[in-house]
Scaffold this active site. Structure first.
Site, PDB file in Angstrom:
ATOM      1  N   LYS A  54       0.839  -1.204   0.000  1.00 39.87           N
ATOM      2  CA  LYS A  54       0.000   0.000   0.000  1.00 39.87           C
ATOM      3  C   LYS A  54       0.874   1.254   0.000  1.00 39.87           C
ATOM      4  O   LYS A  54       0.578   2.230  -0.707  1.00 39.87           O
ATOM      5  CB  LYS A  54      -0.935  -0.002   1.224  1.00 39.87           C
ATOM      6  CG  LYS A  54      -2.041  -1.063   1.141  1.00 39.87           C
ATOM      7  CD  LYS A  54      -2.806  -1.190   2.456  1.00 39.87           C
ATOM      8  CE  LYS A  54      -3.780  -2.352   2.419  1.00 39.87           C
ATOM      9  NZ  LYS A  54      -4.466  -2.560   3.720  1.00 39.87           N
ATOM     10  N   GLN A  98      -4.116  -1.335  10.079  1.00 43.36           N
ATOM     11  CA  GLN A  98      -4.147  -2.657   9.447  1.00 43.36           C
ATOM     12  C   GLN A  98      -4.707  -3.700  10.430  1.00 43.36           C
ATOM     13  O   GLN A  98      -4.290  -3.776  11.582  1.00 43.36           O
ATOM     14  CB  GLN A  98      -2.725  -3.039   8.979  1.00 43.36           C
ATOM     15  CG  GLN A  98      -2.644  -4.331   8.183  1.00 43.36           C
ATOM     16  CD  GLN A  98      -3.327  -4.258   6.817  1.00 43.36           C
ATOM     17  OE1 GLN A  98      -3.481  -3.190   6.233  1.00 43.36           O
ATOM     18  NE2 GLN A  98      -3.764  -5.400   6.318  1.00 43.36           N
ATOM     19  N   ASP A 121     -11.009   2.991   4.819  1.00 43.14           N
ATOM     20  CA  ASP A 121     -11.414   1.577   4.786  1.00 43.14           C
ATOM     21  C   ASP A 121     -12.938   1.437   4.678  1.00 43.14           C
ATOM     22  O   ASP A 121     -13.438   0.367   4.334  1.00 43.14           O
ATOM     23  CB  ASP A 121     -10.987   0.883   6.089  1.00 43.14           C
ATOM     24  CG  ASP A 121      -9.645   0.175   5.984  1.00 43.14           C
ATOM     25  OD1 ASP A 121      -9.348  -0.369   4.912  1.00 43.14           O
ATOM     26  OD2 ASP A 121      -8.914   0.152   6.992  1.00 43.14           O
TER      27      ASP A 121
HETATM   28  N1  GUN Z   1      -6.789  -6.570   6.752  1.00 41.31           N
HETATM   29  C1  GUN Z   1      -7.206  -7.314   5.712  1.00 41.31           C
HETATM   30  N2  GUN Z   1      -7.880  -6.546   4.826  1.00 41.31           N
HETATM   31  C2  GUN Z   1      -7.875  -5.299   5.331  1.00 41.31           C
HETATM   32  C3  GUN Z   1      -8.402  -4.051   4.862  1.00 41.31           C
HETATM   33  O1  GUN Z   1      -9.039  -3.937   3.812  1.00 41.31           O
HETATM   34  N3  GUN Z   1      -8.184  -2.977   5.672  1.00 41.31           N
HETATM   35  C4  GUN Z   1      -7.506  -3.062   6.845  1.00 41.31           C
HETATM   36  N4  GUN Z   1      -7.362  -1.959   7.581  1.00 41.31           N
HETATM   37  N5  GUN Z   1      -7.016  -4.204   7.307  1.00 41.31           N
HETATM   38  C5  GUN Z   1      -7.194  -5.308   6.545  1.00 41.31           C
END
Ligand code: GUN
Length: 295
Positions: A54, A98, A121
């Protein structure tokens, strides 16, 4: 007949080009670069890979980004303080903590601590609620990416019967709410099925568009599909494979070989839904940056 392959990598690149162009316009007009803050707690290997990917995507597209790495034993109060710092940082338009988080931390409280305007998110209850009642808001990245895949591959869900298999807060529930909206690119009749069903095939056989988000390797087979269905496979499961270099390979929730002879179109794993998730995160961050500009 073999199904047409829905190329997520190509569609993701197309959207990233659009986001990059708009980012350059935003910088030229307002002197603002969209900014994204990542918080990674602990040393979950998959999470480390995701956050690195990311961050790299932000750099490539011209966003400001910052990653805060915190130890596995971090207390909830310390994490909440860090989120609050990013909530108040004007360079940051999106805050992403995350998941999963270590067990001493209450995930729901952390999600609620993110400023809903910076919730790229789309997990904050305020944004979840807005999506459910049809108010424009930040949408969770993977389901938003699925909708883009359908539209841009010429498989508009409007008027179709979409069957979603899976009920997670990250994919299953939000994709249902997105595709139910009375809007073009949505307006579908949606059924949500899950592993608790007595006989999943009863539901999957009725799908014009099947979205598999169960997290179980290859459990949807061609025999469970209607002829000519469009299949979106959200799964990324590791299965042992002694013939592979690293001893494993990644498969979806759909058994590709049998499904691709029944389906009209199908997403591959990898290269289908996967590339769309980070792309939609970039798009959400751009949206948050634009919304932060005072009129
Ligand atoms: N862990 C797995 N997928 C995601 C996501 O889309 N966002 C976040 N913050 N954590 C994750």
């Amino acid at each position: 007949m073999s199904a047409e392959i829905i190329d997520g990598k190509k569609i993701a690149e197309e959207i990233r080009r659009e986001v990059k162009e708009e980012t350059e316009r935003l910088k030229a007009t307002y002197g603002i670069a969209p900014g994204l803050a990542f918080v990674l707690v602990g040393d979950n290997p998959a999470s480390q890979v995701y956050v690195r990917m990311k961050g790299k995507a932000c750099e490539e597209i011209g966003f400001y980004s910052v990653t805060e790495r915190m130890p596995a034993e971090t207390l909830e109060a310390e994490l909440l303080r860090k989120v609050d710092e990013f909530n108040r940082d004007p360079r940051v338009h999106g805050v992403l903590v995350q998941l999963p988080l270590p067990k001493q931390i209450n995930e729901a409280r952390v999600i609620e601590s993110v400023d809903p305007r910076k919730d790229v998110d789309g997990f904050h209850p305020t944004n979840v609620g807005k999506l459910v009642i049809g108010v424009d808001t930040m949408r969770p990245c993977t389901p938003a990416g699925i909708q883009e895949l359908l539209i841009r591959s010429g498989n508009d869900p409007s008027g179709k019967h979409v069957v979603v298999v899976g009920r997670s807060n990250i994919v299953g529930k939000p994709i249902v709410n997105i595709l139910l909206q009375k809007q073009s690119g949505a307006n579908a009749v949606v059924t949500i099925a899950h592993t608790g069903a007595r006989d999943l095939t009863v539901y999957t056989k009725m799908a014009d568009i099947l979205i598999a988000a169960i997290g179980k390797p290859e459990i949807i087979t061609g025999a469970m599909l209607k002829e000519g269905a469009v299949v979106i496979d959200v799964g990324t499961n590791r299965v042992d494979d002694p013939s592979a270099k690293n001893g494993y390979r990644i498969v979806g929730d759909v058994h590709y070989a049998s499904a691709s002879v029944v389906a009209k179109a199908i997403t591959p794993v990898p290269g289908g839904v996967g590339p769309m998730t980070i792309t939609m995160l970039l798009k959400n961050t751009l949206q948050a940056a634009k919304a932060s500009i005072q009129p």
